[in-house]
Design a protein around this motif. Structure first.
Motif, PDB file in Angstrom:
ATOM      1  N   ASP A 101       1.164  -0.963  -0.123  1.00 44.64           N
ATOM      2  CA  ASP A 101       0.270   0.090   0.154  1.00 44.64           C
ATOM      3  C   ASP A 101       1.005   0.978  -0.183  1.00 44.64           C
ATOM      4  O   ASP A 101       1.490   1.761   1.280  1.00 44.64           O
ATOM      5  CB  ASP A 101      -0.689   0.340   1.195  1.00 44.64           C
ATOM      6  CG  ASP A 101      -2.018   1.272   0.710  1.00 44.64           C
ATOM      7  OD1 ASP A 101      -3.098   1.228   2.150  1.00 44.64           O
ATOM      8  OD2 ASP A 101      -1.546   2.265   0.536  1.00 44.64           O
ATOM      9  N   ASN A 102       1.347   1.985  -0.853  1.00 43.30           N
ATOM     10  CA  ASN A 102       2.315   3.003  -1.306  1.00 43.30           C
ATOM     11  C   ASN A 102       1.415   3.675  -0.974  1.00 43.30           C
ATOM     12  O   ASN A 102       2.390   4.995   0.089  1.00 43.30           O
ATOM     13  CB  ASN A 102       1.973   3.078  -2.695  1.00 43.30           C
ATOM     14  CG  ASN A 102       3.190   2.017  -3.141  1.00 43.30           C
ATOM     15  OD1 ASN A 102       4.684   1.561  -2.703  1.00 43.30           O
ATOM     16  ND2 ASN A 102       3.395   2.366  -4.393  1.00 43.30           N
ATOM     17  N   ALA A 103       0.355   4.363  -0.617  1.00 42.35           N
ATOM     18  CA  ALA A 103      -0.477   5.496   0.442  1.00 42.35           C
ATOM     19  C   ALA A 103       0.424   5.755   1.654  1.00 42.35           C
ATOM     20  O   ALA A 103       0.107   6.291   2.451  1.00 42.35           O
ATOM     21  CB  ALA A 103      -1.276   5.088   0.321  1.00 42.35           C
ATOM     22  N   LYS A 104       0.239   3.841   2.217  1.00 43.63           N
ATOM     23  CA  LYS A 104       0.597   4.257   4.335  1.00 43.63           C
ATOM     24  C   LYS A 104       2.285   3.631   4.223  1.00 43.63           C
ATOM     25  O   LYS A 104       3.363   3.563   5.243  1.00 43.63           O
ATOM     26  CB  LYS A 104      -0.347   3.328   4.059  1.00 43.63           C
ATOM     27  CG  LYS A 104      -1.272   3.185   4.495  1.00 43.63           C
ATOM     28  CD  LYS A 104      -2.432   1.924   5.053  1.00 43.63           C
ATOM     29  CE  LYS A 104      -3.696   2.853   4.821  1.00 43.63           C
ATOM     30  NZ  LYS A 104      -4.547   1.509   5.802  1.00 43.63           N
ATOM     31  N   ASN A 105       2.956   3.410   2.869  1.00 43.80           N
ATOM     32  CA  ASN A 105       4.170   3.404   3.432  1.00 43.80           C
ATOM     33  C   ASN A 105       4.927   2.236   3.807  1.00 43.80           C
ATOM     34  O   ASN A 105       5.043   1.757   4.355  1.00 43.80           O
ATOM     35  CB  ASN A 105       4.804   4.585   3.323  1.00 43.80           C
ATOM     36  CG  ASN A 105       5.186   5.314   2.406  1.00 43.80           C
ATOM     37  OD1 ASN A 105       5.141   5.950   1.248  1.00 43.80           O
ATOM     38  ND2 ASN A 105       5.921   6.634   2.859  1.00 43.80           N
ATOM     39  N   THR A 106       4.001   0.972   3.260  1.00 41.85           N
ATOM     40  CA  THR A 106       4.005  -0.298   3.718  1.00 41.85           C
ATOM     41  C   THR A 106       3.418  -0.890   2.913  1.00 41.85           C
ATOM     42  O   THR A 106       3.133  -1.355   1.842  1.00 41.85           O
ATOM     43  CB  THR A 106       2.619  -0.311   5.074  1.00 41.85           C
ATOM     44  OG1 THR A 106       3.036   0.697   5.735  1.00 41.85           O
ATOM     45  CG2 THR A 106       3.061  -1.707   5.705  1.00 41.85           C
ATOM     46  N   VAL A 107       4.439  -3.049   3.038  1.00 43.31           N
ATOM     47  CA  VAL A 107       4.594  -3.689   1.678  1.00 43.31           C
ATOM     48  C   VAL A 107       4.131  -4.615   2.665  1.00 43.31           C
ATOM     49  O   VAL A 107       4.881  -4.632   4.530  1.00 43.31           O
ATOM     50  CB  VAL A 107       5.478  -4.266   1.548  1.00 43.31           C
ATOM     51  CG1 VAL A 107       5.860  -5.229   1.442  1.00 43.31           C
ATOM     52  CG2 VAL A 107       5.984  -3.116   0.269  1.00 43.31           C
ATOM     53  N   TYR A 108       3.834  -5.586   2.522  1.00 45.19           N
ATOM     54  CA  TYR A 108       2.815  -7.125   3.574  1.00 45.19           C
ATOM     55  C   TYR A 108       3.476  -7.698   3.054  1.00 45.19           C
ATOM     56  O   TYR A 108       3.359  -8.317   1.835  1.00 45.19           O
ATOM     57  CB  TYR A 108       0.982  -6.805   3.703  1.00 45.19           C
ATOM     58  CG  TYR A 108       0.577  -5.168   4.254  1.00 45.19           C
ATOM     59  CD1 TYR A 108      -0.132  -4.796   3.163  1.00 45.19           C
ATOM     60  CD2 TYR A 108       0.395  -5.031   5.210  1.00 45.19           C
ATOM     61  CE1 TYR A 108      -0.038  -3.183   4.431  1.00 45.19           C
ATOM     62  CE2 TYR A 108      -0.286  -4.224   5.773  1.00 45.19           C
ATOM     63  CZ  TYR A 108      -1.197  -3.054   4.810  1.00 45.19           C
ATOM     64  OH  TYR A 108      -0.676  -1.872   5.242  1.00 45.19           O
TER      65      TYR A 108
END
Length: 122
Positions: free
Chosen positions: A73-80
């Motif tokens: 989720d690039n809007a949250k700067n997060t990879v899961y």
């Protein structure tokens, strides 16, 4: 410079699930591919999964294919990393890493997090 922080590790029974997160700060996150690697005691660090900057390309190790899913989720700067049907052999410290290009080798990745422990009991 990209700073990465992993979270979500823990102790789970075999067959259970965990979701790891890799939160990034620094430069434009969508410019970076992110990989997950793991290292068990006495073993070398191994590739788990990777995702391109915009999420259109993903790679998986054969050992996790069909059980693990990488997403971002690039809007949250997060990879899961969603990990299902966990096995005792998945026990390791899991690291996320970032680089300008997607790849499967740890030597291709420039920025690394500090790691999060995943322990799967039998």
């Amino acid at each position: 410079q990209v700073h990465l922080v992993e979270s979500g590790g823990g102790l789970v029974q075999a067959g259970g699930s965990l979701r790891l997160s890799c939160a990034a700060s620094g430069r434009t996150f969508s410019n970076y591919a992110v990989g997950w690697f793991r290292q068990a005691p006495g073993k070398e660090r191994e590739f788990v999964a990777a995702i391109s900057g915009l999420g259109g390309t993903t790679y998986y190790a054969d050992s996790v294919k069909g059980r693990f899913t990488i997403s971002r989720d690039n809007a949250k700067n997060t990879v899961y990393l969603q990990m299902n049907s966990l096995k005792p052999e998945d026990t390791a410290v899991y690291y996320c890493a970032a680089n300008n290009f997607i790849g499967r080798s740890n030597i291709e990745y420039r920025y690394w997090g500090q790691g999060t422990q995943v322990t799967v009991s039998s």
